[in-house]
Enzyme design. Sequence first.
Site, PDB file in Angstrom:
ATOM      1  N   SER A 242      39.526  49.472  42.622  1.00  0.00           N
ATOM      2  CA  SER A 242      40.931  49.376  43.008  1.00  0.00           C
ATOM      3  C   SER A 242      41.131  48.208  43.965  1.00  0.00           C
ATOM      4  CB  SER A 242      41.378  50.689  43.674  1.00  0.00           C
ATOM      5  OG  SER A 242      42.738  50.635  44.034  1.00  0.00           O
ATOM      6  N   PHE A 243      41.314  47.026  43.404  1.00  0.00           N
ATOM      7  CA  PHE A 243      41.480  45.807  44.188  1.00  0.00           C
ATOM      8  C   PHE A 243      42.851  45.163  43.991  1.00  0.00           C
ATOM      9  CE2 PHE A 243      36.936  46.320  43.762  1.00  0.00           C
ATOM     10  CZ  PHE A 243      36.454  45.956  45.006  1.00  0.00           C
ATOM     11  N   GLY A 244      43.449  45.336  42.810  1.00  0.00           N
ATOM     12  CA  GLY A 244      44.726  44.702  42.538  1.00  0.00           C
ATOM     13  C   GLY A 244      44.613  43.265  42.090  1.00  0.00           C
TER      14      GLY A 244
ATOM     15  N   CYS B 210      43.856  44.878  33.018  1.00  0.00           N
ATOM     16  CA  CYS B 210      43.639  45.537  34.313  1.00  0.00           C
ATOM     17  C   CYS B 210      44.532  46.755  34.481  1.00  0.00           C
ATOM     18  CB  CYS B 210      43.882  44.557  35.449  1.00  0.00           C
ATOM     19  SG  CYS B 210      42.579  43.341  35.586  1.00  0.00           S
TER      20      CYS B 210
ATOM     21  N   ILE C 240      34.979  46.837  27.358  1.00  0.00           N
ATOM     22  CA  ILE C 240      36.261  47.182  27.950  1.00  0.00           C
ATOM     23  C   ILE C 240      36.294  46.719  29.414  1.00  0.00           C
ATOM     24  CG2 ILE C 240      36.679  49.176  26.470  1.00  0.00           C
ATOM     25  CD1 ILE C 240      35.549  50.963  28.685  1.00  0.00           C
TER      26      ILE C 240
ATOM     27  N   GLY D 102      29.501  50.507  31.532  1.00  0.00           N
ATOM     28  CA  GLY D 102      28.452  51.509  31.691  1.00  0.00           C
ATOM     29  C   GLY D 102      27.037  51.041  31.463  1.00  0.00           C
TER      30      GLY D 102
END
Length: 368
Positions: free
Chosen positions: A137-139, A207, A269, A329
């Site tokens: 969660s960086f934006g 994103c 992805i 992953g």
Amino acid sequence: MPLIPFYDPEKTYEENFEQGPFGAFAQGSGDPKGAGGTDYRGNTSVEPKYDFLGFKVNSPFGIPAGPLLNANFCEGAFEKGFDICVYKTVRSAVFPCHPWPNVLPIKIEGDLTLLKMKQGVVVDKNNKGIPELITNSFGVPSRAPEIWQADVKKAVSHAGLGQIVVLSFMGTVKKNQTEEEFIADYALAARQAMQTGAKILEVNLSCPNIGNEGLVCFNLDITKRVYEEIKKEIGNTPLIAKIAYFSNEVDLKILVEEIGNLVQAISSINTMPAVVLDENGKQTLPGEGRLISGLCGHAIKWAGLEMVRKLKKLREKFDYSFQIIGVGGVTTADDFFEYREAGADIVMSATGAMWNPYLARDVKNRLR
């Protein structure tokens, strides 16, 4: 002794940018060579043999857009044998980072299924080891173009024989912006990216953690128009399309049919979005628009593999020649080879590489 991640979740984004990378990626870490004295970059007397969009690389393995914040991070990755380094997504103007914390471990058993995503996930504050799943969660923060352009040039200079920098970029949604202005911002970012000397570009439309911007790749009309305008700016420079997980196979088919002849590779992805809560059921990431975060780690591998298989079938169906870049992953060498078996030409690891700086060595030991 536990491995130290090269991006430190306990520090802010700015602290990581200025002080990082950490652990074995840090300069002067005292560990420049691999087992038996073999340089992680590979034996430079052997000509690189793997094709990556017209360039020869030592291995079809690298780190995707996200954790390589600047040239110092790229240098550390190259030194550890990650031969394809994607410089963190940049924008045409300054954009701030979400407040700290940005990376939190998530409680998970098994895969992050679509059902678990709908139900929401809970942070695991007691996890001190290598997490199976984390928030991302960086934006998509970005320095001013004149800063990142100079730094990308440095990153490009760090690449050794059989290594290459890919520059990721994106457009920005602005208040009262028209579609034409939005698309023009992508084109501007592409023009700025071309000025760095990066030989391969990646346009990021995937994103899920950037609030009101959403997922551009799910808007098929906008996506095609964006690519058409970008190609006007970059000419024959190889272009990678970074897309998200598509649960709707019809939409994915239409997307590939529309852009499969405009791009030289499709990367998939990015992350998988879910509501992130604390143990009391409250929003845990501070700030507006952060209830949902993109999640990444070993628990999303199933989604990355599924997309690779779908893309391979669609490439054959339309008789296209784009390369497939499998992401999601990859934490072990076994994961790398599973992606290759599924049809990925290139494989990349973000979370796995963060906690295991020797992952490229492990892969290369089995490529021989």
